[in-house]
Design an enzyme around this catalytic site. Structure first.
Site, PDB file in Angstrom:
ATOM      1  N   LYS A  16       0.813  -1.233   0.000  1.00  0.00           N
ATOM      2  CA  LYS A  16       0.000   0.000   0.000  1.00  0.00           C
ATOM      3  C   LYS A  16       0.840   1.274   0.000  1.00  0.00           C
ATOM      4  O   LYS A  16       0.405   2.300  -0.512  1.00  0.00           O
ATOM      5  CB  LYS A  16      -0.925   0.010   1.222  1.00  0.00           C
ATOM      6  CG  LYS A  16      -1.830  -1.195   1.334  1.00  0.00           C
ATOM      7  CD  LYS A  16      -3.033  -1.086   0.449  1.00  0.00           C
ATOM      8  CE  LYS A  16      -3.933  -2.306   0.582  1.00  0.00           C
ATOM      9  NZ  LYS A  16      -5.066  -2.289  -0.335  1.00  0.00           N
TER      10      LYS A  16
ATOM     11  N   GLU B  73      -9.678   6.169   2.581  1.00  0.00           N
ATOM     12  CA  GLU B  73     -10.553   5.132   3.135  1.00  0.00           C
ATOM     13  C   GLU B  73      -9.710   3.877   3.281  1.00  0.00           C
ATOM     14  O   GLU B  73      -8.710   3.698   2.591  1.00  0.00           O
ATOM     15  CB  GLU B  73     -11.770   4.897   2.255  1.00  0.00           C
ATOM     16  CG  GLU B  73     -11.517   4.169   0.951  1.00  0.00           C
ATOM     17  CD  GLU B  73     -11.319   2.677   1.091  1.00  0.00           C
ATOM     18  OE1 GLU B  73     -10.485   2.132   0.338  1.00  0.00           O
ATOM     19  OE2 GLU B  73     -11.973   2.072   1.962  1.00  0.00           O
TER      20      GLU B  73
ATOM     21  N   SER C 222       1.871  -9.730  -1.019  1.00  0.00           N
ATOM     22  CA  SER C 222       1.501  -8.311  -0.906  1.00  0.00           C
ATOM     23  C   SER C 222       1.678  -7.727   0.494  1.00  0.00           C
ATOM     24  O   SER C 222       1.822  -6.515   0.642  1.00  0.00           O
ATOM     25  CB  SER C 222       0.051  -8.119  -1.367  1.00  0.00           C
ATOM     26  OG  SER C 222      -0.809  -8.981  -0.646  1.00  0.00           O
TER      27      SER C 222
END
Ligand SMILES: Cc1ncc(COP(=O)(O)O)c(C=O)c1O
Length: 319
Positions: A67, A89, A301
Site C-alpha cells: 500500500k 478510506e 503483498s
C-alpha cells in the site's frame, strides 16, 4: 475547476516532471525500502513438487504491505499541489496505516474514513504507483532465470497489488496471469467476495465494474477471512483485462488460504498476510499442472503480523 479534474491534470504534469519522479524514486528507495527482493522459495518449491516458486516480497516494505507505493506517490502529489490534509478510506487498515505514515513524513493532517469514492483518475494513479512491483520483478527474474516467468499470481481485493505486478507484463503474451479473489466459505450469496464468480456488471461509487449484487441490483453482503479482500466491487481495469481474456481470475476459500498460510510459515518461516496467502493457495492447488522447468512468481503483498491473533482463534476452533 472541479477538484477531481484539477487532480487529473496535475498528475499528468507531475508524472512527466523529472523532479517529481526523482523525488518519488528516492523516497521509494530510502524511506519505503525498494527494491523489494524476489525470493526463490526453495523449500516451498520442494514441498509442492511443481514449478519453481518465487515470492515478490512486498511484505518487507515499510508498514508491511504494498500500500505504501501508492500512498507515498499520492502524498507527494498532494504536497506538490499545496494541499495540507490527506484523507483516505481503508478496508483492512493497511492503506490507512500507510496513509497516516506518509502524512507524518510530510507533516500533513490526516483523516481515515471507512468509505470509498473512486472516480477517475484514482484507479490509473493507483496502477501507476504500483507498477514498480512488476517492473522490479521483471528485471529480477530475467537476471536470475534468464527468462520471463510462466505464471504470475496475485490476490485481488480492490486489485492494486495485482495490477501493479501484472501491468509491466501485459504485452508478454507467453506470461500467464491469474488474479485470486476471496472464495470465503464457498460461492454462495453473502458467503464470499469473488466478484468474477457470479458477480455482474454494475456501477458502484462512480466505477463501472464487476460487483456482487442480487437480482434487484442491490449490493450483496460479502465475507472473507481477510478484510482486505472483503469488498463487493473490483478495480475496473481488472474487469477489462478479464473481458479481453488477458488475465484469468480464480478464487481460494478461507480454509485454503489458512492452509497456505501454515504451509508458508512451516516451509519458509514467512508469515504472510491472509490476503496474500489466497494467491499462494491457488499455486498450491495447481502445482501438479507444472514441472520444475516452469517459473511462477507470487506477489506476497503484505506481512501476516496483523492476522496472527485472528488466526490463532481460527486454528483453535478448527483443531
Ligand atoms: C496485504 C494486503 N494485500 C492485498 C490487499 C488487497 O488489496 P488490493 O487488491 O488492492 O491489493 C490488501 C488490502 O487491504 C492488503 O492489506
Amino acid at each position: 475547476m472541479p477538484a477531481i479534474e484539477q487532480l487529473g491534470q496535475e498528475y499528468e504534469k507531475a508524472k512527466n516532471d523529472p523532479e517529481f519522479t526523482w523525488k518519488l524514486e528516492d523516497l521509494l528507495r530510502t524511506y519505503c525500502g525498494r527494491p523489494t527482493p524476489l525470493y526463490y522459495a526453495e523449500r516451498l518449491t520442494q514441498a509442492l513438487g511443481g514449478p519453481r516458486i518465487y515470492l515478490k516480497r512486498e511484505d518487507l516494505l515499510h508498514t508491511g504491505a504494498h500500500k505504501i507505493n501508492n500512498a507515498i506517490g499520492q502524498a507527494l502529489l498532494a504536497v506538490r499541489m499545496g494541499k495540507q490534509r490527506l484523507i483516505a478510506e481503508t478496508g483492512a487498515g493497511q492503506h490507512g496505516v500507510a496513509t497516516a505514515t506518509v502524512a507524518a513524513r510530510f507533516g500533513l493532517e490526516c483523516v481515515i474514513y471507512m468509505g470509498k469514492v473512486d472516480p477517475h483518475p484514482y484507479p490509473m494513479m493507483v496502477r501507476d504507483f504500483h507498477r514498480i512491483i512488476g517492473e522490479e520483478a521483471r528485471r529480477q527474474i530475467l537476471a536470475i532465470e534468464e527468462k520471463l516467468p510462466d505464471l504470475l499470481v496475485a490476490c485481488v481485493g480492490g486489485g492494486s497489488n495485482a495490477i501493479g505486478l501484472f501491468y509491466p507484463f501485459l504485452e508478454d503474451e507467453n506470461v500467464r496471469m491469474v488474479g485470486v479473489e476471496a472464495g470465503g466459505r464457498g460461492i454462495r450469496p453473502g458467503e464470499h467476495a469473488a466478484r468474477f464468480q457470479g458477480g455482474c456488471l454494475g456501477v458502484l461509487q462512480g466505477t463501472k465494474t464487476f460487483l456482487l449484487c442480487d437480482e434487484d441490483g442491490q449490493i450483496q453482503r460479502t465475507h472473507s477471512i481477510s478484510a482486505g479482500l472483503d469488498y463487493a466491487a473490483v478495480g475496473p481495469e481488472h474487469s477489462y483485462l478479464r473481458e479481453i481474456g488477458r488475465v484469468e481470475y480464480s478464487y481460494a476459500t478461507d480454509d485454503e488460504a489458512l492452509a497456505a498460510f501454515q504451509l508458508l510459515a512451516k516451509t519458509e518461516g514467512i508469515l504472510a498476510a491472509l490476503e496474500s496467502t489466497h494467491a499462494l493457495a491457488y499455486v498450491t492447488k495447481h502445482a501438479s499442472e507444472f514441472s520444475p522447468s516452469h517459473v511462477v512468481v507470487i506477489n506476497l503483498s503484505g506481512r501476516g503480523d496483523k492476522d496472527v491473533q485472528q488466526l490463532a482463534g481460527f486454528l483453535q476452533t478448527t483443531t
